[in-house]
Every structure is written in C-alpha cells, then in structure tokens.
Write a protein that holds these residues in place. Structure first.
Motif, PDB file in Angstrom:
ATOM      1  N   ARG A 192       0.704  -1.177   0.019  1.00 63.54           N
ATOM      2  CA  ARG A 192       0.061  -0.016   0.010  1.00 63.54           C
ATOM      3  C   ARG A 192       0.874   1.242  -0.044  1.00 63.54           C
ATOM      4  O   ARG A 192       0.255   2.263   0.091  1.00 63.54           O
ATOM      5  CB  ARG A 192      -1.019  -0.042   1.227  1.00 63.54           C
ATOM      6  N   ARG A 193       2.203   1.043  -0.232  1.00 64.08           N
ATOM      7  CA  ARG A 193       3.132   2.346  -0.090  1.00 64.08           C
ATOM      8  C   ARG A 193       2.803   3.355  -1.103  1.00 64.08           C
ATOM      9  O   ARG A 193       3.105   4.586  -0.973  1.00 64.08           O
ATOM     10  CB  ARG A 193       4.358   1.848  -0.224  1.00 64.08           C
ATOM     11  N   TYR A 194       2.172   2.978  -2.430  1.00 64.16           N
ATOM     12  CA  TYR A 194       2.310   3.774  -3.343  1.00 64.16           C
ATOM     13  C   TYR A 194       0.853   4.526  -3.653  1.00 64.16           C
ATOM     14  O   TYR A 194       0.403   4.898  -4.597  1.00 64.16           O
ATOM     15  CB  TYR A 194       2.606   3.102  -4.948  1.00 64.16           C
ATOM     16  N   ARG A 195      -0.215   4.109  -2.488  1.00 60.92           N
ATOM     17  CA  ARG A 195      -1.588   4.598  -2.498  1.00 60.92           C
ATOM     18  C   ARG A 195      -1.511   6.092  -2.503  1.00 60.92           C
ATOM     19  O   ARG A 195      -0.597   6.628  -2.165  1.00 60.92           O
ATOM     20  CB  ARG A 195      -2.241   3.955  -1.317  1.00 60.92           C
ATOM     21  N   GLY A 196      -2.630   6.516  -3.019  1.00 58.90           N
ATOM     22  CA  GLY A 196      -2.642   8.121  -3.165  1.00 58.90           C
ATOM     23  C   GLY A 196      -2.657   8.894  -1.682  1.00 58.90           C
ATOM     24  O   GLY A 196      -2.716   8.053  -0.854  1.00 58.90           O
ATOM     25  N   ILE A 197      -2.476  10.043  -1.981  1.00 59.86           N
ATOM     26  CA  ILE A 197      -2.448  10.946  -0.761  1.00 59.86           C
ATOM     27  C   ILE A 197      -3.119  12.283  -1.112  1.00 59.86           C
ATOM     28  O   ILE A 197      -3.408  12.637  -2.273  1.00 59.86           O
ATOM     29  CB  ILE A 197      -1.120  11.128  -0.454  1.00 59.86           C
ATOM     30  N   GLY A 198      -3.307  13.014   0.074  1.00 56.83           N
ATOM     31  CA  GLY A 198      -4.039  14.288  -0.018  1.00 56.83           C
ATOM     32  C   GLY A 198      -5.403  14.071  -0.100  1.00 56.83           C
ATOM     33  O   GLY A 198      -6.180  13.278   0.228  1.00 56.83           O
ATOM     34  N   PRO A 199      -6.200  15.346  -0.380  1.00 56.32           N
ATOM     35  CA  PRO A 199      -7.623  15.617  -0.116  1.00 56.32           C
ATOM     36  C   PRO A 199      -8.343  14.744  -1.326  1.00 56.32           C
ATOM     37  O   PRO A 199      -9.453  14.463  -1.118  1.00 56.32           O
ATOM     38  CB  PRO A 199      -8.010  17.006  -0.387  1.00 56.32           C
ATOM     39  N   THR A 200      -7.767  14.316  -2.581  1.00 62.11           N
ATOM     40  CA  THR A 200      -8.328  13.681  -3.481  1.00 62.11           C
ATOM     41  C   THR A 200      -7.509  12.701  -3.949  1.00 62.11           C
ATOM     42  O   THR A 200      -6.881  12.829  -5.038  1.00 62.11           O
ATOM     43  CB  THR A 200      -8.813  14.500  -4.745  1.00 62.11           C
ATOM     44  N   PRO A 201      -6.931  11.538  -3.197  1.00 60.90           N
ATOM     45  CA  PRO A 201      -6.023  10.486  -3.682  1.00 60.90           C
ATOM     46  C   PRO A 201      -6.679   9.690  -4.814  1.00 60.90           C
ATOM     47  O   PRO A 201      -7.768   9.668  -4.990  1.00 60.90           O
ATOM     48  CB  PRO A 201      -6.056   9.587  -2.189  1.00 60.90           C
ATOM     49  N   THR A 202      -5.539   9.383  -5.702  1.00 56.54           N
ATOM     50  CA  THR A 202      -6.003   8.788  -6.890  1.00 56.54           C
ATOM     51  C   THR A 202      -5.416   7.328  -6.820  1.00 56.54           C
ATOM     52  O   THR A 202      -4.389   7.027  -6.064  1.00 56.54           O
ATOM     53  CB  THR A 202      -5.347   9.364  -8.077  1.00 56.54           C
ATOM     54  N   GLY A 203      -5.622   6.555  -7.788  1.00 60.38           N
ATOM     55  CA  GLY A 203      -4.841   5.123  -8.052  1.00 60.38           C
ATOM     56  C   GLY A 203      -5.440   4.110  -7.050  1.00 60.38           C
ATOM     57  O   GLY A 203      -6.348   4.432  -6.070  1.00 60.38           O
ATOM     58  N   PRO A 204      -5.094   2.863  -7.171  1.00 64.40           N
ATOM     59  CA  PRO A 204      -5.630   1.638  -6.373  1.00 64.40           C
ATOM     60  C   PRO A 204      -4.964   1.998  -5.089  1.00 64.40           C
ATOM     61  O   PRO A 204      -3.734   2.294  -4.864  1.00 64.40           O
ATOM     62  CB  PRO A 204      -4.638   0.559  -7.216  1.00 64.40           C
ATOM     63  N   THR A 205      -5.702   1.276  -4.002  1.00 62.63           N
ATOM     64  CA  THR A 205      -5.191   1.103  -2.798  1.00 62.63           C
ATOM     65  C   THR A 205      -4.045   0.121  -2.302  1.00 62.63           C
ATOM     66  O   THR A 205      -3.093   0.559  -1.840  1.00 62.63           O
ATOM     67  CB  THR A 205      -6.323   0.803  -1.764  1.00 62.63           C
ATOM     68  N   VAL A 206      -4.149  -1.012  -3.130  1.00 60.72           N
ATOM     69  CA  VAL A 206      -3.098  -1.926  -2.841  1.00 60.72           C
ATOM     70  C   VAL A 206      -2.411  -1.839  -4.367  1.00 60.72           C
ATOM     71  O   VAL A 206      -2.940  -1.936  -5.448  1.00 60.72           O
ATOM     72  CB  VAL A 206      -3.741  -3.204  -2.815  1.00 60.72           C
ATOM     73  N   TRP A 207      -1.305  -1.933  -4.489  1.00 63.34           N
ATOM     74  CA  TRP A 207      -0.247  -1.880  -5.539  1.00 63.34           C
ATOM     75  C   TRP A 207       0.345  -3.118  -5.801  1.00 63.34           C
ATOM     76  O   TRP A 207       0.603  -3.850  -5.100  1.00 63.34           O
ATOM     77  CB  TRP A 207       1.148  -0.724  -5.504  1.00 63.34           C
ATOM     78  N   HIS A 208       0.185  -3.333  -7.176  1.00 64.61           N
ATOM     79  CA  HIS A 208       0.894  -4.889  -7.678  1.00 64.61           C
ATOM     80  C   HIS A 208       2.130  -4.315  -8.511  1.00 64.61           C
ATOM     81  O   HIS A 208       3.181  -4.737  -8.053  1.00 64.61           O
ATOM     82  CB  HIS A 208      -0.154  -5.560  -8.542  1.00 64.61           C
ATOM     83  N   ARG A 209       1.874  -4.042  -9.753  1.00 60.65           N
ATOM     84  CA  ARG A 209       2.836  -3.336 -10.620  1.00 60.65           C
ATOM     85  C   ARG A 209       2.191  -2.631 -11.759  1.00 60.65           C
ATOM     86  O   ARG A 209       1.144  -2.515 -11.945  1.00 60.65           O
ATOM     87  CB  ARG A 209       3.617  -4.689 -11.204  1.00 60.65           C
ATOM     88  N   HIS A 210       3.170  -2.405 -12.797  1.00 64.63           N
ATOM     89  CA  HIS A 210       2.646  -1.318 -13.769  1.00 64.63           C
ATOM     90  C   HIS A 210       2.001  -2.155 -14.915  1.00 64.63           C
ATOM     91  O   HIS A 210       2.347  -3.386 -15.092  1.00 64.63           O
ATOM     92  CB  HIS A 210       3.785  -0.513 -14.618  1.00 64.63           C
ATOM     93  N   HIS A 211       1.132  -1.688 -15.621  1.00 62.62           N
ATOM     94  CA  HIS A 211       0.256  -2.574 -16.626  1.00 62.62           C
ATOM     95  C   HIS A 211       0.955  -3.069 -17.646  1.00 62.62           C
ATOM     96  O   HIS A 211       0.829  -4.151 -17.891  1.00 62.62           O
ATOM     97  CB  HIS A 211      -0.995  -1.895 -16.846  1.00 62.62           C
ATOM     98  N   ASP A 212       1.769  -2.413 -18.045  1.00 65.02           N
ATOM     99  CA  ASP A 212       2.719  -2.662 -19.039  1.00 65.02           C
ATOM    100  C   ASP A 212       4.101  -2.950 -18.544  1.00 65.02           C
ATOM    101  O   ASP A 212       4.645  -2.087 -18.429  1.00 65.02           O
ATOM    102  CB  ASP A 212       2.724  -1.863 -20.356  1.00 65.02           C
ATOM    103  N   THR A 213       4.499  -4.322 -18.377  1.00 62.72           N
ATOM    104  CA  THR A 213       5.595  -4.639 -17.424  1.00 62.72           C
ATOM    105  C   THR A 213       6.905  -4.406 -18.503  1.00 62.72           C
ATOM    106  O   THR A 213       6.991  -4.578 -19.487  1.00 62.72           O
ATOM    107  CB  THR A 213       5.606  -6.188 -17.154  1.00 62.72           C
ATOM    108  N   ALA A 214       7.708  -3.286 -17.895  1.00 62.12           N
ATOM    109  CA  ALA A 214       8.777  -3.083 -18.488  1.00 62.12           C
ATOM    110  C   ALA A 214       9.929  -3.820 -18.076  1.00 62.12           C
ATOM    111  O   ALA A 214      10.248  -4.266 -16.865  1.00 62.12           O
ATOM    112  CB  ALA A 214       9.244  -1.496 -18.395  1.00 62.12           C
TER     113      ALA A 214
END
Length: 325
Positions: A192-214
């Motif tokens: 959950r370290r990459y979850r959004g922050i601030g008054p209007t957080p964005t993105g998933p609460t639980v992070w897995h990886r980027h959709h297009d794996t580099a």
C-alpha cells in the motif's frame, strides 16, 4: 546600485548549491530560506514576508527527499514539506507590497503517467495516479492557486537530475558491483506504499505493478545539472513563458541504455539484470523504492525547445561520461 534580490528556498541540495552560484554570478543578492535558515527560517513568517517583499525573483526547491521507503511517516513528510512551504511562499507573495516579478517553484516530471507509448509534453501530457503523482499534482495546485498580479509563475517539472549526487552515484555503484544490468518489472507482493495521498487521492489502494511490464525498456527522462541551471536562467529572461515547464533533455533514453552507459563509465565487463524480486530485496536494504527505476518517465521539453533554448547535453552517453569522468 543595490543588486536585485533572489529568494532561494530549499537551496542546500545538489541543485540549490549550483543555482546559488549561478544567481550570484548573474548579479543577484541571494537570501536563503530553510528549516535552519541560514537567512530566514520557515517558522519566521514575518521574516519571510520581508524577504519576499521587494525581491526580484523567488525560486523554491524545498521538499523532503524522495530517496527513502514510503512509510506512512515518510509519505506525510514528503507531502507536507512541499505543500506547506509552497503555501507559505504563496501567502508571502500575496501580502507583498512590491511582489516579485517571477516565482519559479520545483515540481517533477513524475507527475505524468507511466508512459511507454508516447512522449509527454506540457501541452498534451497525461497525469498519472498514485502517491508520487498526487504529491506533484497538489504541489502545483498550491503553487498556481489564485491570482498573484505582477508575479509570473513557472512550475519546474524536473526530470531526474544527473550530477554528482545520489541519483547517479547509487546506480554507478551498482554497475561497479556487477549488477548494472537493466531493472525489470514483474510480480511482487502487493503493498500500500504507493496509494494516493491528499484530499483527492488517486490510483489503487493496493499496488501490484505497472500494467505494461517493462524489462529495461521503461523510458528514462533526465537532465544534466549544467542544463538545468542554464534553463532556469533562460526562464528568468523569457517573460513569455509561464505555467508548467518540463526540465528534461530532448534525448530521452531507456533504463537499459542508462545502465549500459554506466557500465561503460565504470569499466564493468558485465552487468547482471535486476528482476523485480531481486530489486525489491535490494531496495529494502538501501531504504529506497523500486518506483524510482521501474516507472517509465517520458517527458519532453516542448516549451523550452519552442522558445529556442539550446541544450548542451542532449544525449545520455556523453552526459554520463562527463559526470563520471
């Protein structure tokens, strides 16, 4: 004749030290703002007002380093250190009887989405989501909020700055140790370290990886410290430019090309690639986040190029060779 005054906030790091030298060379009297001064402290609002009132230029680089693990405490510090200092300066500029003609505030090219399909310019770039993007987005909102008559504002969306600092030196050390191959995304335990922050957080609460794996193909936007300082001076002189400006070399590279250049600079005969699982273990030891090397950043400096700015360092290989000589 009294020299023009420049207020430099958060100027103790790699970029700030060089900007201080350049500002003084260009005839400015530089006043430093920081947690401990040396001239003005953030907890001295009256002194901050006095420094800003009558200043010709304000440059704000304040913000806790993102070179850490994104624990809840560190996330809050990273966010607050940028938003709160920018708001403090905003209030000082608004209260000034003689406001500065130009205020340049640090931002980051990380504001754009993970991009492997096309470059991101100031005009058509798409914002990303999650913690780092939310920090950048709210940072710029605090900076560009409201009307400040007489003060031009430029948000410096800086790519990774290459100089004698931690960003380059840690990767160079990896190359010297034989693990200077490309960093490859892949599966890892959700967090959950990459979850959004601030008054209007964005993105998933639980992070897995980027959709297009580099797998080393993730784009690497960078800028040589010398060009960054020159670009700030250029923006100082070009009153027609305002709003967000990408500070990134036009020759965007890839993670694999970056690591190859570092291996050559380090004279390393080989470089083992770093799959996600290996990278994550190493990042725990180094107290860093894999996002710094796995996110694909593809920022292009359209506004600088359109205005006629000439980069000295346009390609990664000679820039790395110059800085690691």
């Amino acid at each position: 004749m009294t020299p023009p005054r420049a207020v430099l906030a958060g100027g103790s790091g790699l970029v700030g030290v060089r900007l201080d030298e350049d500002l003084r060379a260009r005839g400015y009297d530089v006043v430093h703002v920081g947690r401990r001064g040396p001239d003005v402290r953030w907890d001295e609002p009256e002194a901050l007002d006095a420094a800003v009132d009558g200043a010709d230029l304000v440059v704000n680089l304040a913000g806790r380093s993102v070179g850490c693990r994104y624990t809840d405490a560190h996330r809050d510090e990273i966010y607050a250190s940028r938003i709160d200092t920018t708001r403090a300066l905003h209030q000082a500029v608004r209260r000034a009887a003689d406001p500065p003609r130009l205020w340049m505030n640090a931002s980051t090219a990380t504001i754009y989405r993970h991009s492997t399909d096309r470059p991101q310019t100031e005009d058509d770039g798409e914002l990303g989501e999650g913690f780092s993007v939310d920090v950048a987005r709210d940072w710029e909102r605090a900076f560009l909020d409201g009307d400040l008559p007489g003060t031009r504002r430029v948000a410096l969306r800086m790519a990774i700055v290459l100089g004698d600092g931690p960003a380059l030196n840690k990767l160079l050390t990896a190359a010297r140790c034989g693990i200077g191959g490309a960093q490859r995304d892949g599966w890892w335990f959700p967090h959950r370290r990459y979850r959004g922050i601030g008054p209007t957080p964005t993105g998933p609460t639980v992070w897995h990886r980027h959709h297009d794996t580099a797998r080393g193909s993730q784009r690497f936007s960078w800028i040589h410290l010398e060009d960054l300082v020159a670009a700030v001076a250029f923006l100082d002189e070009h009153a027609e430019i305002d709003g967000p400006v990408n500070l990134a070399a036009p020759g965007t590279s890839t993670n694999a090309a970056l690591m190859a250049a570092l291996r050559r600079a380090a004279r390393a005969p080989f470089g083992l690639p770093a799959p996600r699982w290996f990278l994550e273990v190493g990042m725990v030891v180094l107290r860093q986040e894999s996002e710094l090397v796995l996110k694909s950043r593809w920022a292009v400096p359209k506004r600088l190029l359109d205005a006629g700015f000439a980069f000295r360092w346009t390609e990664l290989e000679p820039a790395v060779a110059d800085l690691t000589r």
